[in-house]
Scaffold this motif. Structure first.
Motif, PDB file in Angstrom:
ATOM      1  N   ALA A  29       0.812  -1.211   0.000  1.00  0.00           N
ATOM      2  CA  ALA A  29       0.000   0.000   0.000  1.00  0.00           C
ATOM      3  C   ALA A  29       0.851   1.269   0.000  1.00  0.00           C
ATOM      4  O   ALA A  29       0.328   2.361  -0.071  1.00  0.00           O
ATOM      5  N   ASN A  30       2.166   1.137   0.110  1.00  0.00           N
ATOM      6  CA  ASN A  30       3.033   2.308   0.122  1.00  0.00           C
ATOM      7  C   ASN A  30       3.020   2.989  -1.235  1.00  0.00           C
ATOM      8  O   ASN A  30       3.151   2.347  -2.268  1.00  0.00           O
ATOM      9  N   LYS A  31       2.869   4.330  -1.189  1.00  0.00           N
ATOM     10  CA  LYS A  31       2.851   5.128  -2.413  1.00  0.00           C
ATOM     11  C   LYS A  31       3.818   6.287  -2.243  1.00  0.00           C
ATOM     12  O   LYS A  31       3.986   6.797  -1.141  1.00  0.00           O
ATOM     13  N   ASP A  32       4.409   6.696  -3.329  1.00  0.00           N
ATOM     14  CA  ASP A  32       5.268   7.872  -3.315  1.00  0.00           C
ATOM     15  C   ASP A  32       4.387   9.104  -3.106  1.00  0.00           C
ATOM     16  O   ASP A  32       3.480   9.366  -3.899  1.00  0.00           O
ATOM     17  N   SER A  33       4.628   9.852  -2.043  1.00  0.00           N
ATOM     18  CA  SER A  33       3.756  10.984  -1.705  1.00  0.00           C
ATOM     19  C   SER A  33       3.831  12.101  -2.746  1.00  0.00           C
ATOM     20  O   SER A  33       2.839  12.795  -2.976  1.00  0.00           O
ATOM     21  N   ILE A  34       4.966  12.271  -3.401  1.00  0.00           N
ATOM     22  CA  ILE A  34       5.075  13.311  -4.434  1.00  0.00           C
ATOM     23  C   ILE A  34       4.258  12.918  -5.659  1.00  0.00           C
ATOM     24  O   ILE A  34       3.510  13.727  -6.204  1.00  0.00           O
ATOM     25  N   LEU A  35       4.375  11.667  -6.071  1.00  0.00           N
ATOM     26  CA  LEU A  35       3.586  11.183  -7.207  1.00  0.00           C
ATOM     27  C   LEU A  35       2.097  11.250  -6.879  1.00  0.00           C
ATOM     28  O   LEU A  35       1.284  11.668  -7.714  1.00  0.00           O
ATOM     29  N   GLU A  36       1.737  10.888  -5.668  1.00  0.00           N
ATOM     30  CA  GLU A  36       0.342  10.969  -5.243  1.00  0.00           C
ATOM     31  C   GLU A  36      -0.152  12.424  -5.298  1.00  0.00           C
ATOM     32  O   GLU A  36      -1.275  12.701  -5.712  1.00  0.00           O
ATOM     33  N   PHE A  37       0.703  13.360  -4.909  1.00  0.00           N
ATOM     34  CA  PHE A  37       0.368  14.786  -4.977  1.00  0.00           C
ATOM     35  C   PHE A  37       0.080  15.214  -6.418  1.00  0.00           C
ATOM     36  O   PHE A  37      -0.889  15.933  -6.681  1.00  0.00           O
ATOM     37  N   PHE A  38       0.906  14.757  -7.369  1.00  0.00           N
ATOM     38  CA  PHE A  38       0.673  15.075  -8.788  1.00  0.00           C
ATOM     39  C   PHE A  38      -0.675  14.527  -9.254  1.00  0.00           C
ATOM     40  O   PHE A  38      -1.421  15.202  -9.975  1.00  0.00           O
ATOM     41  N   VAL A  39      -0.997  13.298  -8.842  1.00  0.00           N
ATOM     42  CA  VAL A  39      -2.266  12.685  -9.241  1.00  0.00           C
ATOM     43  C   VAL A  39      -3.435  13.453  -8.632  1.00  0.00           C
ATOM     44  O   VAL A  39      -4.438  13.719  -9.299  1.00  0.00           O
ATOM     45  N   GLN A  40      -3.316  13.839  -7.364  1.00  0.00           N
ATOM     46  CA  GLN A  40      -4.369  14.631  -6.730  1.00  0.00           C
ATOM     47  C   GLN A  40      -4.542  15.972  -7.445  1.00  0.00           C
ATOM     48  O   GLN A  40      -5.674  16.422  -7.652  1.00  0.00           O
ATOM     49  N   ALA A  41      -3.448  16.608  -7.831  1.00  0.00           N
ATOM     50  CA  ALA A  41      -3.530  17.879  -8.566  1.00  0.00           C
ATOM     51  C   ALA A  41      -4.252  17.681  -9.888  1.00  0.00           C
ATOM     52  O   ALA A  41      -5.081  18.499 -10.284  1.00  0.00           O
ATOM     53  N   ALA A  42      -3.958  16.579 -10.565  1.00  0.00           N
ATOM     54  CA  ALA A  42      -4.638  16.289 -11.832  1.00  0.00           C
ATOM     55  C   ALA A  42      -6.125  16.089 -11.604  1.00  0.00           C
ATOM     56  O   ALA A  42      -6.954  16.644 -12.328  1.00  0.00           O
ATOM     57  N   ASN A  43      -6.478  15.318 -10.592  1.00  0.00           N
ATOM     58  CA  ASN A  43      -7.884  15.009 -10.336  1.00  0.00           C
ATOM     59  C   ASN A  43      -8.669  16.224  -9.861  1.00  0.00           C
ATOM     60  O   ASN A  43      -9.834  16.385 -10.203  1.00  0.00           O
ATOM     61  N   ARG A  44      -8.060  17.068  -9.077  1.00  0.00           N
ATOM     62  CA  ARG A  44      -8.778  18.205  -8.482  1.00  0.00           C
ATOM     63  C   ARG A  44      -8.783  19.452  -9.351  1.00  0.00           C
ATOM     64  O   ARG A  44      -9.698  20.264  -9.267  1.00  0.00           O
ATOM     65  N   HIS A  45      -7.756  19.631 -10.172  1.00  0.00           N
ATOM     66  CA  HIS A  45      -7.594  20.914 -10.874  1.00  0.00           C
ATOM     67  C   HIS A  45      -7.403  20.762 -12.379  1.00  0.00           C
ATOM     68  O   HIS A  45      -6.886  21.663 -13.027  1.00  0.00           O
ATOM     69  N   ASP A  46      -7.780  19.615 -12.950  1.00  0.00           N
ATOM     70  CA  ASP A  46      -7.601  19.369 -14.391  1.00  0.00           C
ATOM     71  C   ASP A  46      -6.183  19.683 -14.835  1.00  0.00           C
ATOM     72  O   ASP A  46      -5.942  20.296 -15.877  1.00  0.00           O
ATOM     73  N   PHE A  47      -5.224  19.252 -14.052  1.00  0.00           N
ATOM     74  CA  PHE A  47      -3.803  19.439 -14.282  1.00  0.00           C
ATOM     75  C   PHE A  47      -3.289  18.260 -15.090  1.00  0.00           C
ATOM     76  O   PHE A  47      -3.692  17.123 -14.860  1.00  0.00           O
ATOM     77  N   SER A  48      -2.410  18.493 -16.043  1.00  0.00           N
ATOM     78  CA  SER A  48      -1.788  17.380 -16.765  1.00  0.00           C
ATOM     79  C   SER A  48      -0.275  17.580 -16.762  1.00  0.00           C
ATOM     80  O   SER A  48       0.213  18.707 -16.611  1.00  0.00           O
ATOM     81  N   LEU A  49       0.453  16.481 -16.939  1.00  0.00           N
ATOM     82  CA  LEU A  49       1.901  16.516 -16.800  1.00  0.00           C
ATOM     83  C   LEU A  49       2.499  15.343 -17.565  1.00  0.00           C
ATOM     84  O   LEU A  49       2.040  14.208 -17.421  1.00  0.00           O
ATOM     85  N   ASP A  50       3.508  15.612 -18.389  1.00  0.00           N
ATOM     86  CA  ASP A  50       4.237  14.523 -19.029  1.00  0.00           C
ATOM     87  C   ASP A  50       5.100  13.837 -17.981  1.00  0.00           C
ATOM     88  O   ASP A  50       5.822  14.503 -17.223  1.00  0.00           O
ATOM     89  N   ILE A  51       5.013  12.510 -17.931  1.00  0.00           N
ATOM     90  CA  ILE A  51       5.693  11.769 -16.879  1.00  0.00           C
ATOM     91  C   ILE A  51       6.075  10.378 -17.390  1.00  0.00           C
ATOM     92  O   ILE A  51       5.422   9.828 -18.277  1.00  0.00           O
ATOM     93  N   THR A  52       7.138   9.839 -16.824  1.00  0.00           N
ATOM     94  CA  THR A  52       7.579   8.488 -17.143  1.00  0.00           C
ATOM     95  C   THR A  52       7.727   7.723 -15.839  1.00  0.00           C
ATOM     96  O   THR A  52       8.341   8.212 -14.892  1.00  0.00           O
ATOM     97  N   LEU A  53       7.138   6.528 -15.807  1.00  0.00           N
ATOM     98  CA  LEU A  53       7.094   5.708 -14.597  1.00  0.00           C
ATOM     99  C   LEU A  53       7.910   4.428 -14.778  1.00  0.00           C
ATOM    100  O   LEU A  53       7.969   3.883 -15.881  1.00  0.00           O
ATOM    101  N   ASN A  54       8.490   3.952 -13.702  1.00  0.00           N
ATOM    102  CA  ASN A  54       9.103   2.624 -13.661  1.00  0.00           C
ATOM    103  C   ASN A  54       8.134   1.740 -12.894  1.00  0.00           C
ATOM    104  O   ASN A  54       7.831   2.028 -11.732  1.00  0.00           O
ATOM    105  N   VAL A  55       7.643   0.677 -13.542  1.00  0.00           N
ATOM    106  CA  VAL A  55       6.669  -0.219 -12.920  1.00  0.00           C
ATOM    107  C   VAL A  55       7.108  -1.666 -13.158  1.00  0.00           C
ATOM    108  O   VAL A  55       7.052  -2.143 -14.292  1.00  0.00           O
ATOM    109  N   ASN A  56       7.563  -2.313 -12.107  1.00  0.00           N
ATOM    110  CA  ASN A  56       7.948  -3.732 -12.179  1.00  0.00           C
ATOM    111  C   ASN A  56       8.868  -4.041 -13.360  1.00  0.00           C
ATOM    112  O   ASN A  56       8.660  -5.006 -14.086  1.00  0.00           O
TER     113      ASN A  56
END
Length: 131
Positions: free
Chosen positions: A7-34
């Motif tokens: 359940a651990n999440k990166d708080s900065i990444l979570e902040f970006f997602v919350q900004a997107a959801n709350r304020h129609d914010f978008s951001l180019d991003i690259t993720l490392n997943v498994n």
């Protein structure tokens, strides 16, 4: 094993997602997943569900019901803007595994992933030399 470990999440990444959801914010991003690299543009969850809904709206009766359910999910996300976020949504996504070309290599692909599964990220998108 601790069941909360995943359940651990990166708080900065979570902040970006919350900004997107709350304020129609978008951001180019690259993720490392498994071990894979996922590159795209972060979008609000509502936009993700609306776009998915549009994909099914002109289909048969079952497809139209799916479209309605996805539209309802988008409205539900929009009404719970203060809630905890667990998923990240990207558009124009490419998935890189090893040195191969990205999958998919063409099209405007939507992607949804668990925040708890993201190992790392950097700002910006990977652009193919072939595109």
């Amino acid at each position: 094993m601790n069941s909360e470990l995943g359940a651990n999440k990166d708080s900065i990444l979570e902040f970006f997602v919350q900004a997107a959801n709350r304020h129609d914010f978008s951001l180019d991003i690259t993720l490392n997943v498994n071990g894979a690299v996922i590159s795209g543009t972060l979008i609000p969850a509502k936009d993700y569900f609306e776009t998915m809904s549009e994909t099914f709206e002109d289909g048969n009766e079952i497809a139209q019901k799916i479209s309605e359910q996805l539209a309802n999910a988008g409205e539900s996300v929009d009404s719970s803007k203060g809630a905890e976020v667990n998923f990240i949504h990207l558009k124009n996504t490419k998935v890189y595994c090893g040195d191969n070309k990205p999958t998919p290599s063409e099209g405007k692909i939507l992607w949804r992933g668990k925040l708890s599964e993201v190992d790392g990220f950097f700002l910006g998108r990977i652009s193919d030399s072939g595109s």
